[in-house]
Design a protein around this motif. Structure first.
Motif, PDB file in Angstrom:
ATOM      1  N   GLY A   1      -0.216   4.445   2.098  1.00  0.00           N
ATOM      2  CA  GLY A   1       0.293   2.981   2.054  1.00  0.00           C
ATOM      3  C   GLY A   1       1.399   2.617   2.128  1.00  0.00           C
ATOM      4  N   ARG A   2       2.332   3.688   1.772  1.00  0.00           N
ATOM      5  CA  ARG A   2       4.288   3.609   1.725  1.00  0.00           C
ATOM      6  C   ARG A   2       4.350   3.311   3.081  1.00  0.00           C
ATOM      7  NH1 ARG A   2       2.625   2.399  -2.105  1.00  0.00           N
ATOM      8  NH2 ARG A   2       3.476   0.740  -1.646  1.00  0.00           N
TER       9      ARG A   2
ATOM     10  N   VAL B   1      -8.844   7.588  -3.214  1.00  0.00           N
ATOM     11  CA  VAL B   1      -8.592   6.267  -3.361  1.00  0.00           C
ATOM     12  C   VAL B   1      -6.555   6.522  -3.421  1.00  0.00           C
ATOM     13  CG1 VAL B   1      -7.855   4.854  -5.380  1.00  0.00           C
ATOM     14  CG2 VAL B   1     -10.930   5.570  -4.432  1.00  0.00           C
ATOM     15  N   ALA B   2      -5.864   7.424  -4.455  1.00  0.00           N
ATOM     16  CA  ALA B   2      -5.473   7.938  -4.992  1.00  0.00           C
ATOM     17  C   ALA B   2      -4.102   8.596  -3.560  1.00  0.00           C
ATOM     18  CB  ALA B   2      -4.953   9.220  -5.619  1.00  0.00           C
ATOM     19  N   TYR B   3      -4.961   8.651  -2.556  1.00  0.00           N
ATOM     20  CA  TYR B   3      -4.104   9.022  -0.953  1.00  0.00           C
ATOM     21  C   TYR B   3      -4.295   8.411  -0.632  1.00  0.00           C
ATOM     22  CZ  TYR B   3      -3.612  11.053   3.090  1.00  0.00           C
ATOM     23  OH  TYR B   3      -3.482  11.145   4.998  1.00  0.00           O
ATOM     24  N   TYR B   4      -5.296   6.961  -0.239  1.00  0.00           N
ATOM     25  CA  TYR B   4      -4.835   6.207   0.344  1.00  0.00           C
ATOM     26  C   TYR B   4      -3.131   4.697  -0.409  1.00  0.00           C
ATOM     27  CZ  TYR B   4      -5.346   0.827   2.069  1.00  0.00           C
ATOM     28  OH  TYR B   4      -5.288  -0.068   2.447  1.00  0.00           O
TER      29      TYR B   4
ATOM     30  N   ARG C   1      -4.214  -5.079   0.646  1.00  0.00           N
ATOM     31  CA  ARG C   1      -3.400  -4.191   1.154  1.00  0.00           C
ATOM     32  C   ARG C   1      -1.512  -4.775   1.404  1.00  0.00           C
ATOM     33  NH1 ARG C   1      -5.127  -7.229   5.770  1.00  0.00           N
ATOM     34  NH2 ARG C   1      -3.577  -7.210   7.049  1.00  0.00           N
ATOM     35  N   THR C   2      -1.516  -3.367   0.882  1.00  0.00           N
ATOM     36  CA  THR C   2       0.436  -2.600   0.894  1.00  0.00           C
ATOM     37  C   THR C   2       0.867  -3.481   2.323  1.00  0.00           C
ATOM     38  OG1 THR C   2       0.126  -0.955  -0.488  1.00  0.00           O
ATOM     39  CG2 THR C   2       2.512  -2.047   0.773  1.00  0.00           C
ATOM     40  N   GLY C   3       1.407  -4.438   1.859  1.00  0.00           N
ATOM     41  CA  GLY C   3       2.723  -5.593   3.138  1.00  0.00           C
ATOM     42  C   GLY C   3       1.676  -6.898   3.030  1.00  0.00           C
ATOM     43  N   TRP C   4       0.841  -7.177   2.328  1.00  0.00           N
ATOM     44  CA  TRP C   4       0.021  -8.731   2.799  1.00  0.00           C
ATOM     45  C   TRP C   4       0.817  -9.526   2.165  1.00  0.00           C
ATOM     46  CZ3 TRP C   4      -2.172 -12.229  -1.335  1.00  0.00           C
ATOM     47  CH2 TRP C   4      -2.285 -12.740  -0.833  1.00  0.00           C
TER      48      TRP C   4
END
Length: 717
Positions: free
Chosen positions: A349-350, A342-345, A57-60
């Protein structure tokens, strides 16, 4: 094939201690330690020299993995790390992060051409630890043939960021990434490779892992490490606010944006919407700015910095502000739904990095599906169009530019370029100085695969609609769409979304805000900028037209874009295929009058005559528009741009400019008695490419008119 090295426990322990030191320097904290999953990825790269795919995930902390691995490898005498990154924003963030750890990082991209040679010299001198390149560079002939082989032979680590772009199953497939398959195959034995992404379901993960393991001899590396972590984002609070009208959705933003924590992003599906929404919110006193792929590079950088530093409440952006943008954001709001979960996630994720709580709001629109359908129509071309392209290249004794190919194949510039890049990687064509050439190698059109991809896109759209309707946990819904599930095939409820009760989002909007939004959206008028240059290579189509259009149309007007939030809705309904032909609806007729009143203040001379673009599909509509203008303005209709060859379909050649000009010239001709020196109002129903109005305007000028002012109800652009 890549062979993993064996190392003693002492070597691994020493490497981990060094890795911890580098991490502390990178993040600027003495208490920082690597998590076990981060160390496992670093160990695979720097100690065992393996290939790895990390889906986290973003931020990992994916960038920490490759920067720490870079330090370890460089200390062991390895060459520089090459990072392929898709966005300039990502490159800027990564260079800044690298410098904190004492890593010397440089970038080669389209904005620093003058620095390429000095950078190459630095690389050869061993003065560069990390080179960041854009995927577009991989398809540049000079870079591909001269620079890429040297990098492949001497690099110490290859990193492919946003690796889901490699897969045409992914939501953001980029043909330039296909070149990486060749680069991977040419890497010497023992060069580790890291591919990273925050958004990949199991199908995309399997596809990327398979491509990651391919070698020059065609063998596949079963030793690729695939690491998938949970994609749950504990800081995100997801919710959906269903509102019926564009006015209500704009009013919601005006009433509730200031309540959102910190700064954030308001995502829109089109460039036009970012400008319209940002303008309205600024008028309401909110500090926002529009951001899209059309924003100049320097301005984009300045806007990104303003958002990072909290100097704006929000950037109203397209997905151009997406992958790799690293900031502490308190919210993401989507005005319109992306076409897949998937595009929404990827977009949501920003938010939530560096903060415990971030609000994520989706405001779906009725027109979302129309926009999805438009983007879906830009997929891989039909087989006959591909074969026409291959035949044109095979028959030529010299390279053909994309502009020249446009005169041979009815495809737009972007689709043609994307198709050629895929054919390049498949070995059927090659990009060289001066254009494209055929390799003569056989090529098979994989219709079954393209159909499966199209079907997958359709399923994703239905899944996105399911997200809007679900009464169950929204984060669980997204995670299950990304195949982030437990042994029982399900993900756990988050306890934080609007359906779980963790966040309550008001759908209330004030009457004043709705009224002001309605006034804003009902304000008609979009400038039609005239075409100023003929397309390249029209001589190939038998047309002696080139260079600047000496006498054509002046700036024109339409009521609205078909994608606009206000009048765009009425225009979309008017131009649906199942809407019967008829007169201009009263609301749009009034909008035309409002446009004319505003526009007239900018005329150097008032129109003396009207010429109508004849329509085969909506003759009543366009004639009613012209006759109404004639009555109100007391100006005669003096003729038409007439249909001379009805066998040429109305939208023939619309895929690219050269083909369109040729089709317009074949289809129509001027049938009008133009007064000498007259200012002519040229009236059409809607504008797609602008070439019908351009060609007609040139003919009207040649017939003696002094000026031509185009007017239409709608424009598609």
């Amino acid at each position: 094939m890549t062979t993993a090295t064996t190392a003693s426990d002492d070597v691994r322990l020493s490497a981990r201690e060094a890795a911890e030191r580098h991490l502390r320097a990178l993040v600027g904290r003495d208490d920082a330690v690597l998590r076990e999953d981060q160390w496992a990825a670093i160990e695979a790269l720097a100690v065992d020299r393996r290939r790895a795919l990390v889906v986290q995930r973003t931020g990992w902390g994916k960038s920490a993995v490759y920067f720490v691995a870079t330090k370890l490898l460089r200390e062991g005498g390895a060459g520089p790390t090459v990072i392929v990154s898709p966005l300039l924003a990502l490159m800027r963030n990564q260079i800044a992060a690298a410098e904190r750890a004492g890593i010397r990082a440089v970038t080669i991209n389209s904005t620093n051409i003058d620095q390429w040679q000095p950078i190459h010299d630095q690389i050869h001198a061993g003065e560069v630890d990390v080179l960041l390149v854009s995927p577009e560079r991989l398809n540049n002939p000079g870079f591909r043939d001269e620079v890429l082989p040297r990098l492949a032979a001497t690099c110490g680590l290859l990193v492919v960021d946003e690796a889901h772009c490699i897969s045409d199953w992914g939501h953001d497939f980029r043909p330039d990434y296909r070149r990486l398959r060749t680069l991977l195959a040419e890497l010497p034995t023992g060069i580790p490779v890291l591919a990273t992404t925050a958004t990949a379901n199991q199908r995309v993960t399997d596809d990327v892992a398979e491509q990651l393991g391919v070698h020059a001899d065609g063998t596949s590396d079963a030793a690729v490490l695939v690491q998938r972590g949970t994609l749950d984002r504990e800081s995100l609070r997801l919710g959906v606010v269903q509102l019926k009208t564009p006015e209500q959705r704009l009013a919601w933003l005006a009433d509730h944006l200031a309540e959102q924590p910190g700064s954030g992003i308001v995502y829109c599906l089109t460039v036009a919407a970012t400008q319209e929404v940002a303008g309205y919110l600024r008028d309401r006193g909110l500090e926002v700015a529009a951001y899209s792929g059309q924003t100049e590079a320097d301005e984009r950088h300045a806007l990104e910095q303003a958002l990072v530093e909290g100097r704006v409440k929000a950037l109203v952006a397209t997905s151009a502000l997406g992958m790799g943008f690293d900031a502490t954001l308190g919210f993401v709001i989507n005005l319109g739904a992306p076409s897949s979960p998937v595009a929404y996630y990827q977009q949501v994720g920003r938010a939530g990095r560096g903060t415990d709580d971030a609000t994520v709001v989706l405001l779906p629109q009725a027109e979302d599906r129309d926009i999805w359908a438009y983007f879906a129509s830009l997929g891989f071309p039909r087989e006959e169009q591909v074969r026409e392209t291959l035949a044109a290249l095979a028959e030529s004794d010299r390279p053909l530019s994309t502009a020249t190919l446009e005169t041979r194949v009815e495809l737009g510039r972007n689709r043609l370029e994307s198709m050629l890049k895929v054919l390049d990687v498949d070995g059927a064509v090659q990009r060289v100085q001066g254009g494209w050439v055929s390799t003569g190698r056989p090529w098979t059109y994989d219709a079954e695969r393209y159909a499966r991809v199209a079907e997958a896109r359709e399923r994703e759209q239905q899944a996105m609609l399911g997200y809007l309707r679900t009464t169950e946990c929204r984060m669980r819904y997204l995670r299950e769409q990304l195949d982030d599930v437990g042994p029982d095939g399900r993900a756990a409820d988050c306890g934080r979304c609007d359906n779980c009760g963790g966040v309550t989002l008001s759908s209330a909007v004030s009457d004043a805000s709705v009224a002001e939004a309605g006034q804003r959206l009902s304000r008609p008028g979009v400038v039609l900028e005239p075409r100023r240059m003929w397309p390249t290579a029209l001589g190939n189509l038998g047309l002696d037209l080139k260079g600047k259009i000496a006498a054509g149309a002046g700036p024109g007007r339409t009521v609205a874009r078909l994608t606009d939030l206000g009048h765009g809705q009425a225009l979309r309904q008017l131009f649906r295929e199942d809407t019967p032909d008829g007169p201009v609806p009263p609301g749009l007729a009034q909008a035309v009058m409002d446009v004319m009143k505003d526009w007239s203040s900018q005329w150097s001379s008032r129109p003396d005559a009207i010429v109508v673009v004849e329509s085969a599909t909506r003759p009543t509509l366009v004639n009613d528009l012209a006759e109404g203008l004639s009555r109100v303005m007391q100006v005669p209709v003096v003729g038409t741009w007439a249909i001379r060859d009805p066998s040429v379909p109305p939208r023939a050649g619309a895929s690219n400019s050269a083909q369109r000009v040729a089709a317009v010239r074949r289809r129509g001709g001027l049938d009008a008695d133009v007064p000498p020196g007259a200012t002519v109002l040229l009236v059409d129903d809607q504008v797609a490419t602008g070439w019908t109005l351009t060609v007609a305007a040139v003919a009207i000028r040649e017939a003696g008119a002094g000026a031509v002012l185009p007017l239409a109800l709608a424009t598609q652009g």
